[in-house]
Design an enzyme around this catalytic site. Structure first.
Site, PDB file in Angstrom:
ATOM      1  N   GLU A 192       3.325   1.814   2.619  1.00 48.85           N
ATOM      2  CA  GLU A 192       4.495   0.665   2.531  1.00 48.85           C
ATOM      3  C   GLU A 192       4.353  -0.339   3.722  1.00 48.85           C
ATOM      4  OE1 GLU A 192       7.278   4.068   2.451  1.00 48.85           O
ATOM      5  OE2 GLU A 192       7.664   3.557   0.276  1.00 48.85           O
TER       6      GLU A 192
ATOM      7  N   ASP B 236       0.821  -0.996   0.007  1.00 55.16           N
ATOM      8  CA  ASP B 236       0.144   0.115   0.105  1.00 55.16           C
ATOM      9  C   ASP B 236       0.900   1.173  -0.070  1.00 55.16           C
ATOM     10  OD1 ASP B 236       0.797  -0.045   2.600  1.00 55.16           O
ATOM     11  OD2 ASP B 236      -0.912   0.909   3.393  1.00 55.16           O
TER      12      ASP B 236
END
Ligand code: NOJ
Ligand code: NOJ
Length: 442
Positions: free
Chosen positions: A208, A205
């Protein structure tokens, strides 16, 4: 032309030159001048990040000039793409002249840099490489990869610029950015082909941390395919347009699954396979960013969507409670963070804090709601409320109007990577909407 738009153009012109010459701005006192003043400072700080001498005109866009604690002196494809989405929009609003050309040169430098990154990523790993050094090498350490929002956002920013070139009648340059050969050779098509063929791939995402399927990433992918299809049509690539639209339809269907029918909110991640599992509330500002940055004029998950609205409200209530800074100065709107369970403090782990880019996003949200409202009382209320989020941000910036990534949840002092490019960009977006109501994707 609206007066804010005129003022904005003058400000950008001034910022581009003054950042080379190092002028300061005079402070102004009236209420609305405060917001405009912070807008000037934000644009000025972005321009100095873009023109940092150490980059040697490589075209890289640093996330922040901070080299240690934390080291953000890297080119994140996501941050760079979001920056250029805004910069190309400002570029498009400017009248022709030296400053517009200076900005355009910087845009071309970034494009050439991204071309190199694409080549490198394709030869060594995959296009979803999230971070590069400022000299164009793949980040050599272990990291949450791939992150597939990057290529989609990069494509969106380049499409934005390409559309602007087409409006100027510059077809040859537009074709340099998008041409129809396959295997893809042009910078936009390389990204679109990747998005179209790999959108189902598991990836990390935007924060991270979590591997799965993400609302933010999917919204970026969908927007890039639809905008890409429109561009492909203009550049006589009808087969590609059809292909991108069919993939966008599949994305539309899967995106619907992010609705939580019990809680009536939009959840950020589905089908998690790896990464952290600490987001028990399933509330995340990335959902709101996904709508603000990537919703199109077809109404799909736009600002009027009830799930988006519920997510906005639930998150806001939650941050209102958990951040001590929100218990003081109730005349200002609450400071907003990434998600309630966040533990990243900007340089390690402990407690999460409010983020400038999230707080500014709330300003953008309410000001854009105000712009689309048909009722004059509601219109004014929404805009005033949006401005209160800008008040909140301005209250926590340092005396030079500098915005790092975060501000401390107890003391309110700035924290995390200094001069975060994305923080400034988020302020610029919000100010444009609060003062003019311009929509990026019109
Ligand atoms: C740095 C990332 O960029 C940040 O978003 C994350 O929370 C921490 N690393 C932990 O993975
Ligand atoms: C951490 C954030 O979580 C991530 O979204 C961002 O790309 C990097 N910092 C760089 O700003």
């Amino acid at each position: 032309m609206g007066s804010f738009k005129l003022k904005l153009i003058q400000i950008i012109l001034f910022c581009i030159f003054s950042s080379y010459l190092n002028f300061g701005f005079a402070n102004s006192n009236t209420n609305s001048d405060r917001y405009i003043n912070q807008f000037k400072l934000s644009v000025q700080h972005v321009i100095s990040n873009l023109n940092i001498t150490e980059l040697n005109n490589s075209g890289a866009i640093i996330a922040s000039p901070s080299k240690n604690a934390p080291n953000y002196f890297y080119h994140w494809v996501r941050d760079a793409g979001l920056t250029m989405l805004e910069i190309t929009t400002l570029y498009d609003m400017m009248n022709d002249g030296n400053s517009k050309r200076a900005l355009e040169n910087r845009i071309w430098l970034w494009i050439d840099f991204e071309k190199k990154l694409q080549e490198k990523a394709l030869s060594k790993s995959f296009l979803g490489e999230p971070i590069f050094t400022v000299s164009g090498d793949i980040y050599p350490f272990e990291w949450g990869r791939p992150q597939n929002d990057g290529p989609a956002i990069r494509a969106l920013a380049m499409i934005n610029f390409c559309e602007s070139l087409l409006r100027q009648g510059r077809f040859a340059e537009a074709r340099y950015l998008y041409s129809n050969e396959l295997p893809a050779k042009s910078v936009i098509k390389i990204d679109l082909e990747y998005v179209a063929s790999k959108w189902q791939e598991q990836n990390y995402d935007l924060w991270e941390e979590v591997k799965g399927q993400h609302f933010f990433t999917r919204m970026a992918q969908r927007a890039s395919l639809i905008k890409g299809a429109n561009l492909a049509e203009k550049i006589y690539d009808p087969k590609a347009a059809e292909y991108y639209r069919s993939k966008a339809k599949e994305l539309t269907l899967t995106l619907r699954a992010h609705q939580d029918s019990n809680r009536k909110i939009i959840v950020p991640t589905l089908d998690q396979t790896d990464g952290w599992k600490h987001k028990s509330s399933q509330l995340d500002v990335s959902v709101i960013l996904g709508s603000l940055y990537f919703a199109l004029d077809d109404g799909f998950y736009d600002l009027n969507d009830i799930g988006i609205e519920n997510t906005v409200n639930r998150l806001q209530d939650s941050f209102k409670n958990i951040y001590q800074v929100n218990h003081q100065h109730p005349e200002k709107a609450p400071a907003i963070g990434r998600y309630p369970e966040d533990v990243y403090n900007g340089n390690g782990f402990g407690e999460g804090n409010p983020w400038f880019l999230a707080t500014n996003a709330y300003a953008e949200y309410y000001c854009r709601k105000s712009f689309i409202s048909q009722n004059s009382t509601e219109k004014e209320q929404l805009r005033n409320y949006g401005l209160k989020f800008l008040d909140r941000s301005i209250f926590h910036v340092d005396p030079e109007g500098r915005m790092p990534e975060q501000f401390n949840r107890y003391s309110g002092y700035t924290q995390g990577a200094k001069d975060l490019t994305w923080s400034y960009i988020s302020y610029s977006r919000a100010a444009r909407y609060c003062f003019e109501g311009q929509a990026i994707f019109q």
